[in-house]
Design a protein around this motif. Structure first.
Motif, PDB file in Angstrom:
ATOM      1  N   VAL A   1      -5.764  -5.510 -10.594  1.00  0.00           N
ATOM      2  CA  VAL A   1      -6.498  -4.961 -10.543  1.00  0.00           C
ATOM      3  C   VAL A   1      -7.031  -4.787 -10.323  1.00  0.00           C
ATOM      4  O   VAL A   1      -7.879  -5.307 -11.597  1.00  0.00           O
ATOM      5  CB  VAL A   1      -5.403  -3.902 -11.208  1.00  0.00           C
TER       6      VAL A   1
ATOM      7  N   ILE B   1      -5.261   3.845  -3.803  1.00  0.00           N
ATOM      8  CA  ILE B   1      -5.209   2.948  -4.341  1.00  0.00           C
ATOM      9  C   ILE B   1      -5.273   1.396  -2.700  1.00  0.00           C
ATOM     10  O   ILE B   1      -4.538   2.242  -1.984  1.00  0.00           O
ATOM     11  CB  ILE B   1      -3.510   2.507  -4.875  1.00  0.00           C
ATOM     12  N   LYS B   2      -5.899   0.531  -2.645  1.00  0.00           N
ATOM     13  CA  LYS B   2      -5.878  -0.269  -1.637  1.00  0.00           C
ATOM     14  C   LYS B   2      -5.879  -1.378  -1.708  1.00  0.00           C
ATOM     15  O   LYS B   2      -5.773  -1.968  -3.448  1.00  0.00           O
ATOM     16  CB  LYS B   2      -7.405  -0.296  -1.441  1.00  0.00           C
ATOM     17  N   VAL B   3      -4.906  -2.171  -1.322  1.00  0.00           N
ATOM     18  CA  VAL B   3      -5.028  -3.091  -1.639  1.00  0.00           C
ATOM     19  C   VAL B   3      -6.158  -4.180  -0.363  1.00  0.00           C
ATOM     20  O   VAL B   3      -5.718  -3.956   0.290  1.00  0.00           O
ATOM     21  CB  VAL B   3      -3.239  -3.454  -0.848  1.00  0.00           C
TER      22      VAL B   3
ATOM     23  N   MET C   1      -0.832 -10.715  -8.323  1.00  0.00           N
ATOM     24  CA  MET C   1      -1.943  -9.431  -8.152  1.00  0.00           C
ATOM     25  C   MET C   1      -2.480  -9.305  -9.060  1.00  0.00           C
ATOM     26  O   MET C   1      -1.965  -8.854 -10.233  1.00  0.00           O
ATOM     27  CB  MET C   1      -0.386  -8.076  -7.935  1.00  0.00           C
TER      28      MET C   1
ATOM     29  N   GLU D   1       0.503  -1.076   0.493  1.00  0.00           N
ATOM     30  CA  GLU D   1       0.236   0.212   0.246  1.00  0.00           C
ATOM     31  C   GLU D   1       0.531   1.429   0.068  1.00  0.00           C
ATOM     32  O   GLU D   1       1.062   1.945  -0.521  1.00  0.00           O
ATOM     33  CB  GLU D   1      -1.088   0.017   0.804  1.00  0.00           C
TER      34      GLU D   1
ATOM     35  N   ILE E   1      -5.659  -5.122  -6.083  1.00  0.00           N
ATOM     36  CA  ILE E   1      -5.680  -3.880  -5.839  1.00  0.00           C
ATOM     37  C   ILE E   1      -6.610  -3.160  -6.789  1.00  0.00           C
ATOM     38  O   ILE E   1      -7.257  -3.540  -7.652  1.00  0.00           O
ATOM     39  CB  ILE E   1      -4.386  -3.361  -5.783  1.00  0.00           C
ATOM     40  N   THR E   2      -7.245  -2.194  -5.607  1.00  0.00           N
ATOM     41  CA  THR E   2      -8.252  -1.049  -6.305  1.00  0.00           C
ATOM     42  C   THR E   2      -8.376   0.533  -6.696  1.00  0.00           C
ATOM     43  O   THR E   2      -7.924   0.676  -5.647  1.00  0.00           O
ATOM     44  CB  THR E   2     -10.008  -1.913  -5.765  1.00  0.00           C
ATOM     45  N   THR E   3      -8.513   0.673  -7.980  1.00  0.00           N
ATOM     46  CA  THR E   3      -8.094   2.086  -7.272  1.00  0.00           C
ATOM     47  C   THR E   3      -8.781   2.615  -8.893  1.00  0.00           C
ATOM     48  O   THR E   3      -8.988   1.946  -9.663  1.00  0.00           O
ATOM     49  CB  THR E   3      -6.299   2.251  -8.795  1.00  0.00           C
TER      50      THR E   3
END
Ligand code: ATP
Ligand code: MG
Length: 334
Positions: A131, A57-59, A129, A45, A80-82
């Protein structure tokens, strides 16, 4: 043809349950492993928000590190969300991670879900990972809820997973076998269909239609406190459950006829779903959140036959309370 053995005698049962406890204690992740996973999330993060400040950006952790079924050597699945859409081109992400000391960075852009794979040498963790692919966060939460409902689920599931790894039965992508997620669905449905059941069907219980982060509604009842202890009327021990798990999938289940449905908490007719017309439909396992998807279709006929033989082999060993033999590893040339 002889009928498969129906019961373990008390001596066998005691030995098998004892051996399972011992193995479970050995494969449970250590405190150090849990802590490294937690630090890893914070570290990512920090790195990502430093690189692209102001993009929220959230992990999120999903997969076995989030559903209580990981061992020390499990990799970490990260979503990850963004709102920053360019990061969905994961090779950009890959470069940034390499710049921050991550090793063996590989970006897999042209997959159904593009991912970056890498190794963190500091925290000694491997990571996949993606996205903005939030679907897996929901099914991870579902598995975690099931695991927390009855205390037998975690040891049983971890031991079956351990067996699938030892016998090389859990590589859906390369080996043509089944993913861990599919195996977990087989375990959950087995526990839902015991008499009396050890687990309910969380999708069938009435639930609030909550809006998820992306506007979708939660598909299952996640009110853990309401279901904790649901399995109490079922008094089977760990040994009996493992024995019956293998017996069900080795001999009792008619694979020609049935689809395994965690969503419904029962078996449903293959013909009724029209899945008897599909390809790679020897093993039918309904994806709980998308009932059109067959999680079993990663195995073709040959692969299914191999998996079925392995399950029969495991049953034949477990019915003699030989857990260690059942978990025996294949030998590879060095
Ligand atoms: P392991 O400890 O073996 O890594 P895992 O629980 O992380 O086990 P994987 O099969 O690696 O399981 O999958 C990681 C996560 O991705 C699952 O927990 C699930 O949330 C999601 N997932 C995997 N396969 C599917 C699928 N076919 N459809 C939907 N979600 C899936
Ligand atoms: Mg994983």
């Amino acid at each position: 043809k002889t009928m498969p053995k129906k019961f373990l005698n008390p001596v066998e049962e005691g030995k098998l349950s004892g051996d399972m406890r011992e193995l479970y204690d050995r494969i449970l992740p250590t405190k150090d492993s849990d802590e490294r996973r937690a630090r890893f999330v914070q570290k990512l993060e920090r790195i990502l928000n430093q690189q692209w400040p102001g993009n929220d950006i959230k992990v999120h952790v999903f997969g076995s590190s989030g559903n209580m079924l990981c061992t020390n050597d499990s990799d970490v699945d990260i979503c990850i969300t963004t709102p920053l859409k360019i990061l969905e081109r994961v090779c950009l992400l890959a470069n940034a991670l390499a710049d921050h000391g991550m090793e063996r960075v590989v970006c897999v852009q042209h997959a159904k879900v593009p991912i970056v794979k890498f190794w963190d040498p500091e925290l000694q963790l491997a990571c996949d990972m993606n996205v903005n692919n939030t679907l897996a966060l929901e099914n991870t939460r579902m598995i975690k809820t099931y695991v927390e409902i009855d205390e037998r689920v975690r040891p049983l599931a971890m031991i079956v997973k351990q067996w699938t790894k030892r016998r090389i039965l859990n590589d859906a992508a390369l080996g043509g076998t089944l993913s861990s997620y599919t195996w977990i669905c087989l375990i959950l449905n087995f526990l839902q269909t015991r008499n009396p059941p050890v687990l309910p069907s969380l999708h069938k219980k009435p639930h609030e239609l909550r809006a998820g982060s992306d506007g979708r509604r939660a598909g299952f009842n996640d009110d853990l406190e309401r279901f904790r202890g649901f399995g109490k009327p079922n008094t089977e021990t760990l040994g009996e459950l493992l024995f019956n798990f293998f017996r069900r999938y080795a001999y009792d289940l008619d694979y020609e006829k049935w689809v395994i449905s965690v969503r419904d908490g029962r078996l449903i007719s293959k013909e009724g779903k029209k899945w008897h017309l599909m390809q790679n439909n020897r093993l039918c396992v309904e994806e709980p959140f998308n009932t059109n998807r067959n999680l079993g279709n990663t195995a073709d006929d040959t692969s299914f036959r191999g998996i079925h033989l392995e399950i029969r082999r495991a049953f034949d060993l477990v019915k003699e309370a030989k857990l260690a033999n059942c978990l025996e590893q294949y030998e590879f040339p060095a």
